[in-house]
Design a protein around this motif. Structure first.
Motif, PDB file in Angstrom:
ATOM      1  N   THR A  70       0.837  -1.198   0.000  1.00 51.93           N
ATOM      2  CA  THR A  70       0.000   0.000   0.000  1.00 51.93           C
ATOM      3  C   THR A  70       0.871   1.247   0.000  1.00 51.93           C
ATOM      4  O   THR A  70       2.020   1.223   0.466  1.00 51.93           O
ATOM      5  CB  THR A  70      -0.928   0.046   1.217  1.00 51.93           C
ATOM      6  N   VAL A  71       0.312   2.321  -0.512  1.00 54.79           N
ATOM      7  CA  VAL A  71       1.032   3.593  -0.530  1.00 54.79           C
ATOM      8  C   VAL A  71       1.343   4.041   0.898  1.00 54.79           C
ATOM      9  O   VAL A  71       2.429   4.575   1.177  1.00 54.79           O
ATOM     10  CB  VAL A  71       0.196   4.664  -1.271  1.00 54.79           C
ATOM     11  N   GLU A  72       0.415   3.784   1.808  1.00 50.05           N
ATOM     12  CA  GLU A  72       0.609   4.189   3.197  1.00 50.05           C
ATOM     13  C   GLU A  72       1.778   3.443   3.835  1.00 50.05           C
ATOM     14  O   GLU A  72       2.565   4.021   4.603  1.00 50.05           O
ATOM     15  CB  GLU A  72      -0.659   3.937   4.002  1.00 50.05           C
ATOM     16  N   ALA A  73       1.918   2.159   3.516  1.00 48.91           N
ATOM     17  CA  ALA A  73       3.016   1.374   4.074  1.00 48.91           C
ATOM     18  C   ALA A  73       4.362   1.845   3.548  1.00 48.91           C
ATOM     19  O   ALA A  73       5.358   1.847   4.272  1.00 48.91           O
ATOM     20  CB  ALA A  73       2.809  -0.106   3.751  1.00 48.91           C
ATOM     21  N   VAL A  74       4.392   2.222   2.268  1.00 54.37           N
ATOM     22  CA  VAL A  74       5.633   2.758   1.698  1.00 54.37           C
ATOM     23  C   VAL A  74       5.993   4.080   2.373  1.00 54.37           C
ATOM     24  O   VAL A  74       7.137   4.295   2.788  1.00 54.37           O
ATOM     25  CB  VAL A  74       5.495   2.966   0.179  1.00 54.37           C
ATOM     26  N   GLU A  75       5.013   4.946   2.492  1.00 53.79           N
ATOM     27  CA  GLU A  75       5.263   6.268   3.076  1.00 53.79           C
ATOM     28  C   GLU A  75       5.794   6.155   4.497  1.00 53.79           C
ATOM     29  O   GLU A  75       6.634   6.949   4.926  1.00 53.79           O
ATOM     30  CB  GLU A  75       3.976   7.097   3.052  1.00 53.79           C
ATOM     31  N   ALA A  76       5.334   5.132   5.223  1.00 51.74           N
ATOM     32  CA  ALA A  76       5.776   4.943   6.606  1.00 51.74           C
ATOM     33  C   ALA A  76       7.260   4.598   6.696  1.00 51.74           C
ATOM     34  O   ALA A  76       7.888   4.816   7.741  1.00 51.74           O
ATOM     35  CB  ALA A  76       4.944   3.845   7.272  1.00 51.74           C
ATOM     36  N   GLN A  77       7.827   4.063   5.613  1.00 50.30           N
ATOM     37  CA  GLN A  77       9.235   3.668   5.627  1.00 50.30           C
ATOM     38  C   GLN A  77      10.161   4.743   5.056  1.00 50.30           C
ATOM     39  O   GLN A  77      11.385   4.623   5.148  1.00 50.30           O
ATOM     40  CB  GLN A  77       9.424   2.372   4.830  1.00 50.30           C
TER      41      GLN A  77
END
Length: 324
Positions: A69-76
């Motif tokens: 998910t885009v959100e999971a990428v952004e979190a990293q």
């Protein structure tokens, strides 16, 4: 044409980016972001960069069904992120990753986006300008072409600022006794005799796929995958891995029967699947499986062949339950 480099395949292409751009731009304490979905070819080069430059390799969490998910990428991502490397499509789960959105996030952090398109270029139309990725790699042999040739796409400004990784004929501009200068891209990354025969074969393969229509290829294999999953779910004890929305492959295990045994019995029935860790050992550990079997579909496969696979799986289950 300045942005297209002919290589020996996806692996070589990604190694060029890692060995040149990665080694030049990643510093101690920087971060390289990847996913658990990566083929070893898009993981080990970045492990080596991180190791040599004392950088940190960060993994994007997956959803329960194996999606990014885009959100999971952004979190990293952080201000220390220099490279985001991601498969366009997972060779194990068939997951289609949101490359365009991830590239936007990477660029907002000042990072570059590297795309492993080995599993997507043969199956769907790709517009690198629309994706806005910085580098993208694929291989000819996965798209009806010859082995030993592939392509690295890179943005012109980035390629011309990178140092070559091989040296010799054709890539040079001026050669002195102590120093030499190099031609711009693509020549600076194509030392020696070009992959002439391979490039001609790749061109023919692309013409072939364009004549059929990649949109038709994509629709056909997705239909086969959905048709296969619908039948395979009726087999007790069979586990299908990955999301519902996928490209034309189905990865599975049949109860507690080892994937290699499943593949062997299917092979005896004239049915070819791949079994093992699929050059994705971290993903296997994430799945909690030592190995899996994978049925892959392409433009030449039919529903009748899917029916044969399902019948073969039922017979395989019967064989290991009771024997012949």
């Amino acid at each position: 044409h300045e942005e297209i480099i002919f290589t020996r395949g996806t692996t070589t292409a990604i190694n060029i980016v890692a060995s040149s751009y990665g080694m030049e731009h990643v510093e101690e304490g920087d971060e390289i972001v990847v996913t658990y979905l990566e083929h070893h070819a898009n993981l080990i080069p970045w492990q080596q960069v991180a190791k040599r430059k004392k950088a940190k390799l960060k993994y994007v969490d997956l959803t329960a069904d194996g999606r990014v998910t885009v959100e999971a990428v952004e979190a990293q991502l952080s201000d220390r992120t220099k490279i985001v490397a991601m498969a366009h499509v997972s060779n194990v789960l068939g997951t289609i990753n949101p490359i365009k959105e991830v590239a936007r996030l990477a660029h907002a952090r000042g990072a570059v986006m590297v795309v492993d398109a080995a599993q997507s270029a043969p199956h769907q139309r790709i517009d690198v300008t629309d994706l806005d990725c910085d580098f993208l790699a694929f291989s000819a042999h996965k798209m009806c072409g010859p082995t030993g040739v592939g392509v690295l796409y890179g943005k012109k400004a980035l390629l011309n600022a990178m140092e070559p990784v091989e040296f010799g004929g054709e890539m040079i501009d001026y050669v002195g006794l102590e120093e030499s200068t190099f031609k711009p891209s693509p020549y600076r990354f194509e030392a020696g005799t070009p992959i002439i025969a391979g490039a001609v074969g790749l061109s023919a393969a692309i013409d072939f796929l364009e004549e059929i229509g990649l949109e038709n290829v994509e629709a056909h294999e997705r239909e086969l995958a959905q048709y296969a999953m619908a039948q395979m779910r009726d087999i007790d004890g069979l586990t299908i891995y990955g999301p519902e929305e996928r490209v034309g492959l189905v990865t599975f295990n049949l109860g507690d029967v080892h994937a290699h045994d499943v593949a062997t019995v299917l092979d005896m029935q004239g049915i070819a699947v791949r079994a093992g860790h699929h050059c994705a050992q971290p993903l296997m550990r994430w799945l909690g499986a030592s190995s899996t079997a994978r049925a892959s579909f392409y433009l030449y496969n039919t529903k009748e062949e899917v029916d044969a696979l399902v019948t073969g799986l039922r017979q395989t289950k019967e064989y290991f339950s009771h024997g012949f």
